[in-house]
Design an enzyme around this catalytic site. Structure first.
Site, short mmCIF file in Angstrom:
data_model
loop_
_atom_site.label_atom_id
_atom_site.label_comp_id
_atom_site.label_asym_id
_atom_site.label_seq_id
_atom_site.Cartn_x
_atom_site.Cartn_y
_atom_site.Cartn_z
N ARG A 258 0.84 -1.20 0.00
CA ARG A 258 0.00 0.00 0.00
C ARG A 258 0.87 1.24 0.00
NH1 ARG A 258 -4.80 -1.89 4.23
NH2 ARG A 258 -5.22 -3.84 3.11
N ARG A 273 2.23 1.07 10.31
CA ARG A 273 1.88 1.47 8.95
C ARG A 273 3.08 1.30 8.03
NH1 ARG A 273 -2.61 3.98 7.78
NH2 ARG A 273 -2.92 4.62 9.95
N GLU A 345 -6.57 -0.78 15.19
CA GLU A 345 -7.12 -1.73 14.23
C GLU A 345 -6.12 -2.82 13.86
OE1 GLU A 345 -8.30 0.04 10.52
OE2 GLU A 345 -8.40 -1.90 9.52
N SER A 348 -10.20 -6.04 9.80
CA SER A 348 -11.40 -5.38 9.31
C SER A 348 -12.22 -6.44 8.60
CB SER A 348 -10.98 -4.27 8.35
OG SER A 348 -12.03 -3.37 8.14
N ARG A 385 0.96 -6.00 12.68
CA ARG A 385 0.31 -5.38 13.84
C ARG A 385 0.15 -6.39 14.98
NH1 ARG A 385 -3.96 -0.92 11.31
NH2 ARG A 385 -2.33 0.21 10.18
#
Length: 418
Positions: A258, A273, A345, A348, A385
């Site tokens: 990403r 991130r 988070e 999801s 994460r």
RNA sequence: GCCGAGGUACUCUAACGGUAAGGGACUGGUCUCGAAAACCAGCGGUCGCAAGGCCUUAGGAGUUCAAGUCUCCUCCUCGGCGCCA
């Protein structure tokens, strides 16, 4: 993508959805206008084509009878010119409508809470209790660098900002988590697949990453895109197919890519991130009437990973203002991050209903004819994460980190990193 | 990368340049105590209240009154060769 017919017959429902998502409705208005003009053009064009077909048949008949057909052939020339004009206009309208349709988000489920932004996301449940530390907690990057298991400096040298090199027990921990997650999901009934991550443009459109989110994707030469999530390859596995037996459950480990465009300044330190990260994904293809039950189950399947790792977390329901473009309903699972003192988070889980299936043309048969399946997916989990959560929640005062029991078999029985 | 063969609807398979035929599977019906078989019907998209029409042969461009069919370009699949971790 919504169906044109649906938009035509339910413009208010679409308008309502856009408003709840805090989005403008001018494109919708333009679409409705184009649709009206499109149908007018179709009627006129079809009438002319009917004439052409009839005259052409006459020509065939006359020629067979060795008669002269010059008059008919002449008549056709002017009609054909007009048909071309109308067809060009129709083509323009259609590409215009297609572009708008591809950029209209899914209709939120009636069970998706209405709200403006992430502050309006209700907490559904909180599981586990944050551990009380008798010493100042360190952020994961400090723990990792002190233990020499993640090297940010050298990662920047070879790839720039936003990358990490896992080393020694860090690399082993990442690998252990991937295997552990896949094994749990395998037991839960998901069939493992290991797909490519270089995607065609068509696949990226199928799951909704393109055309709207091009800026967030890495594009390669030769027209490929790097998959931002295993959702893309796995959902598109069945592009243009009929699924003969439903449901179909898959789990997949892939690297994810990403650009994180527009996210400068957020989570710049550490591995929360990254431009490249690992993720184990869950994907379901189900009958429409079962999709919301399946969303609950899928979310619980992802939660089980955190339960087994004994990491505190909570589940929130994304409100309409925070809901992703393709989703009708989404639960986020957030893991406790001690150094930040908050939940972040880590997964999801979404029901896309028929939104992706319509784009990717994934159907099943019913007595009433072909129907689009419902697709769902969720992270089970984001591996990087999870490393954050393990390092921070299991840290000790002396800087070492205990290894969660369930991971020890994957690490030759090791009980700690020091 | 090179050579060859292909691509027609869920699947298989036809169509002198004259407007997509047929089989299988599937769904419904008739028949039957029930099933099978047989028979009948439906079985690509789209516009339309309907009648009916238009479109559809991997995708695009062209020639023609008319293209699955002829020409050019692109994509994909399958063989064979080459190269490669």
């Amino acid at each position: 993508m919504l169906e044109l017919k649906f938009v035509r017959n339910n413009p208010d429902a679409v308008r309502d959805a856009l408003v709840k998502r805090n989005m403008g409705t001018e494109h919708l208005d333009r679409l409705i206008g184009l649709d009206k003009e499109w149908r007018q053009c179709l009627v006129e064009g079809d009438r002319l084509k009917q004439t052409r077909n009839r005259v052409t048949q006459e020509v065939a008949r006359l020629k067979k009878e060795k008669k002269d057909a010059a008059a008919q052939i002449d008549e056709m020339r002017s009609i054909n010119a007009r048909i071309k004009e109308i067809d060009d206009r129709i083509r323009d309208i259609e590409s215009g409508m297609q572009e708008i349709l591809l950029n209209i988000p899914n209709i939120p489920s009636s069970t998706t809470p209405v709200g403006r932004d992430e502050n309006d996301n209700p907490v559904i449940r909180v599981v586990g209790e944050p551990r009380k530390f008798g010493f100042p907690v360190k952020p994961h990057w400090e723990i990792a660098e002190n233990l020499d298991i993640i090297d940010f400096q050298r990662a920047a040298k070879i790839s720039g900002q936003g990358f990490a090199v896992y080393k020694g027990m860090g690399a082993k921990l990442e690998r252990a988590l991937i295997s552990f997650m896949l094994d749990v999901h395998d037991r839960q009934g998901y069939v493992e697949v290991f797909p490519p991550v270089l995607m065609t443009e068509k696949a990226m459109i199928g799951t909704g990453q393109l055309p709207k989110f091009k800026e967030d994707m890495y594009a390669c030469t030769d027209g490929f895109y790097l998959a931002p999530t295993a959702e893309v390859p796995v959902t598109n596995l069945y592009m243009d197919e009929y699924l003969e037996k439903l449901p179909v459950f898959h789990t997949a480990y892939t690297a994810c890519f990403r650009r994180e465009a527009g996210k400068h300044g957020q989570d710049t330190r550490g591995i929360i991130r990254q431009h490249q990260f690992n993720k184990v994904e869950l994907v379901k293809f189900v009958r429409p009437e079962t999709s919301y039950d399946e969303l609950e189950k899928l979310t619980k399947d992802a939660e089980e990973i955190l339960q087994l790792l004994k990491i505190p977390y909570r589940v929130i329901s994304l409100c309409t203002g925070d809901l992703g473009f393709s989703a009708a309903k989404t639960y986020d699972i957030e893991a406790w991050v001690p150094a930040q003192g908050k939940y972040r988070e880590i997964s999801s889980c979404s029901n896309f209903e028929s939104f992706q299936a319509r784009r990717a043309n994934i159907r099943y048969r019913t007595p009433e004819g072909p129907q689009f399946v419902h697709t769902l997916n969720g992270s089970g989990l984001a591996v990087g994460r999870t490393v954050v959560a393990v390092l921070e929640n299991y840290q000790r005062e002396d800087g070492s980190v205990e290894i969660p029991e369930v991971l020890r078999p994957y690490l030759h029985g090791a009980t700690e990193i020091r």
